[in-house]
Design a protein around this motif. Structure first.
Motif, PDB file in Angstrom:
ATOM      1  N   VAL A  35       0.851  -1.191   0.000  1.00 31.51           N
ATOM      2  CA  VAL A  35       0.000   0.000   0.000  1.00 31.51           C
ATOM      3  C   VAL A  35       0.884   1.237   0.000  1.00 31.51           C
ATOM      4  N   ALA A  36       0.513   2.210  -0.821  1.00 38.94           N
ATOM      5  CA  ALA A  36       1.149   3.525  -0.788  1.00 38.94           C
ATOM      6  C   ALA A  36       0.120   4.497  -0.238  1.00 38.94           C
ATOM      7  N   LEU A  37       0.381   5.000   0.956  1.00 35.73           N
ATOM      8  CA  LEU A  37      -0.462   6.029   1.571  1.00 35.73           C
ATOM      9  C   LEU A  37       0.216   7.359   1.304  1.00 35.73           C
ATOM     10  N   THR A 124       4.729  10.337   1.501  1.00 32.96           N
ATOM     11  CA  THR A 124       4.239   9.033   1.060  1.00 32.96           C
ATOM     12  C   THR A 124       4.866   7.938   1.916  1.00 32.96           C
ATOM     13  N   PHE A 125       4.005   7.057   2.386  1.00 28.20           N
ATOM     14  CA  PHE A 125       4.417   5.892   3.184  1.00 28.20           C
ATOM     15  C   PHE A 125       4.272   4.661   2.319  1.00 28.20           C
ATOM     16  N   PHE A 126       5.331   3.865   2.237  1.00 32.17           N
ATOM     17  CA  PHE A 126       5.241   2.601   1.512  1.00 32.17           C
ATOM     18  C   PHE A 126       5.123   1.489   2.545  1.00 32.17           C
ATOM     19  N   VAL A 127       3.985   0.795   2.516  1.00 32.38           N
ATOM     20  CA  VAL A 127       3.672  -0.262   3.469  1.00 32.38           C
ATOM     21  C   VAL A 127       3.687  -1.589   2.712  1.00 32.38           C
ATOM     22  N   ASP A 128       4.454  -2.566   3.212  1.00 33.85           N
ATOM     23  CA  ASP A 128       4.537  -3.845   2.498  1.00 33.85           C
ATOM     24  C   ASP A 128       3.295  -4.700   2.732  1.00 33.85           C
ATOM     25  N   SER A 129       3.244  -5.859   2.102  1.00 34.13           N
ATOM     26  CA  SER A 129       2.060  -6.714   2.150  1.00 34.13           C
ATOM     27  C   SER A 129       1.781  -7.280   3.538  1.00 34.13           C
ATOM     28  N   LYS A 130       2.753  -7.194   4.430  1.00 30.66           N
ATOM     29  CA  LYS A 130       2.559  -7.658   5.810  1.00 30.66           C
ATOM     30  C   LYS A 130       2.111  -6.526   6.737  1.00 30.66           C
ATOM     31  N   GLY A 131       2.035  -5.304   6.194  1.00 29.63           N
ATOM     32  CA  GLY A 131       1.574  -4.169   6.982  1.00 29.63           C
ATOM     33  C   GLY A 131       2.663  -3.383   7.671  1.00 29.63           C
ATOM     34  N   VAL A 132       3.914  -3.587   7.255  1.00 30.01           N
ATOM     35  CA  VAL A 132       5.051  -2.890   7.866  1.00 30.01           C
ATOM     36  C   VAL A 132       5.462  -1.695   6.995  1.00 30.01           C
ATOM     37  N   VAL A 133       5.684  -0.558   7.640  1.00 33.00           N
ATOM     38  CA  VAL A 133       6.157   0.630   6.911  1.00 33.00           C
ATOM     39  C   VAL A 133       7.605   0.372   6.507  1.00 33.00           C
ATOM     40  N   ARG A 134       7.852   0.272   5.203  1.00 35.22           N
ATOM     41  CA  ARG A 134       9.202  -0.007   4.719  1.00 35.22           C
ATOM     42  C   ARG A 134      10.012   1.267   4.514  1.00 35.22           C
ATOM     43  N   ASP A 135       9.339   2.357   4.085  1.00 34.30           N
ATOM     44  CA  ASP A 135      10.069   3.591   3.827  1.00 34.30           C
ATOM     45  C   ASP A 135       9.080   4.748   3.769  1.00 34.30           C
ATOM     46  N   VAL A 136       9.617   5.960   3.885  1.00 36.99           N
ATOM     47  CA  VAL A 136       8.816   7.177   3.882  1.00 36.99           C
ATOM     48  C   VAL A 136       9.525   8.217   3.027  1.00 36.99           C
ATOM     49  N   LEU A 137       8.782   8.882   2.158  1.00 39.01           N
ATOM     50  CA  LEU A 137       9.318   9.988   1.358  1.00 39.01           C
ATOM     51  C   LEU A 137       8.601  11.268   1.783  1.00 39.01           C
ATOM     52  N   ASP A 138       9.367  12.241   2.219  1.00 38.49           N
ATOM     53  CA  ASP A 138       8.820  13.518   2.662  1.00 38.49           C
ATOM     54  C   ASP A 138       9.439  14.610   1.799  1.00 38.49           C
ATOM     55  N   THR A 139       8.708  15.048   0.796  1.00 35.76           N
ATOM     56  CA  THR A 139       9.166  16.138  -0.063  1.00 35.76           C
ATOM     57  C   THR A 139       7.951  16.889  -0.580  1.00 35.76           C
TER      58      THR A 139
END
Length: 192
Positions: A35-37, A124-139
């Motif tokens: 998921v990309a939030l 933008t928050f990139f959340v993997d298929s297990k529901g863990v936040v893998r990375d965040v982009l703040d720009t």
């Protein structure tokens, strides 16, 4: 910039009103897809419209987005009626949620953007298929970086999945590992 506190942690669940007026519930890992939030400052502004449309187009046109079945969810502090107008005008095909009371921004540690001039930063928050936040982009200023950021992470997850599928399974407990002599082909008998 300091590492975001949610990286490597389970993504917080959310229940917010969507542009259609219905409550949208995000339960991290529930669907088993990435998921990309993306949080954005204001529906209808130039950068936010460009960013939202780039996600819409990526879902429709990029094989990687289709293959991975990634969910895209947009969130801003705009009221539901403003979100509805934005979604209809831009023909957005994914949930766009209203965080008018700021509960999602608080849960995801999203502050103000543009040195406090924008109510919400573009994050933008990139959340993997297990529901863990893998990375965040703040720009906040570079609206076009967000789809590229998600694309990079989808590529990375596909590579991780491929590598995991290619890794041979460990031998069953108690079974002796095969020796290289057992794996070698038997020599052919000479012909007369």
């Amino acid at each position: 910039m300091a590492r975001h506190p949610l990286i490597g942690q389970p993504a917080p669940p959310l229940s917010l009103p969507g542009a259609d007026g219905e409550t949208y519930t995000f339960t991290p890992g529930e669907k088993g897809v990435p998921v990309a939030l993306f949080f954005y400052p204001k529906s209808g502004s130039f950068g936010c419209t460009k960013e939202a449309c780039q996600f819409r187009d990526a879902l429709a046109e990029k094989d990687l987005f289709k293959r991975t079945k990634v969910d895209i969810v947009g969130i801003s502090s705009d009221a539901v009626d403003k979100q509805k107008e934005f979604v209809e005008k831009q023909k957005l095909t994914y949930p766009v949620l209203s965080d008018a009371n700021g509960e999602a921004r608080k849960a995801y540690h999203v502050g103000k953007g543009l040195f406090g001039l924008a109510e919400t930063a573009r994050v933008t928050f990139f959340v993997d298929s297990k529901g863990v936040v893998r990375d965040v982009l703040d720009t906040t200023v570079n609206y076009s970086a967000h789809v590229k950021f998600v694309t990079k992470w989808l590529d990375k997850l596909e590579a991780e999945d491929k590598k995991a599928a290619e890794t041979p399974a460990a031998p069953a407990e108690g079974a002796a590992p095969a020796t290289s002599a057992e794996n070698a082909a038997a020599p052919e008998a000479p012909t007369a």
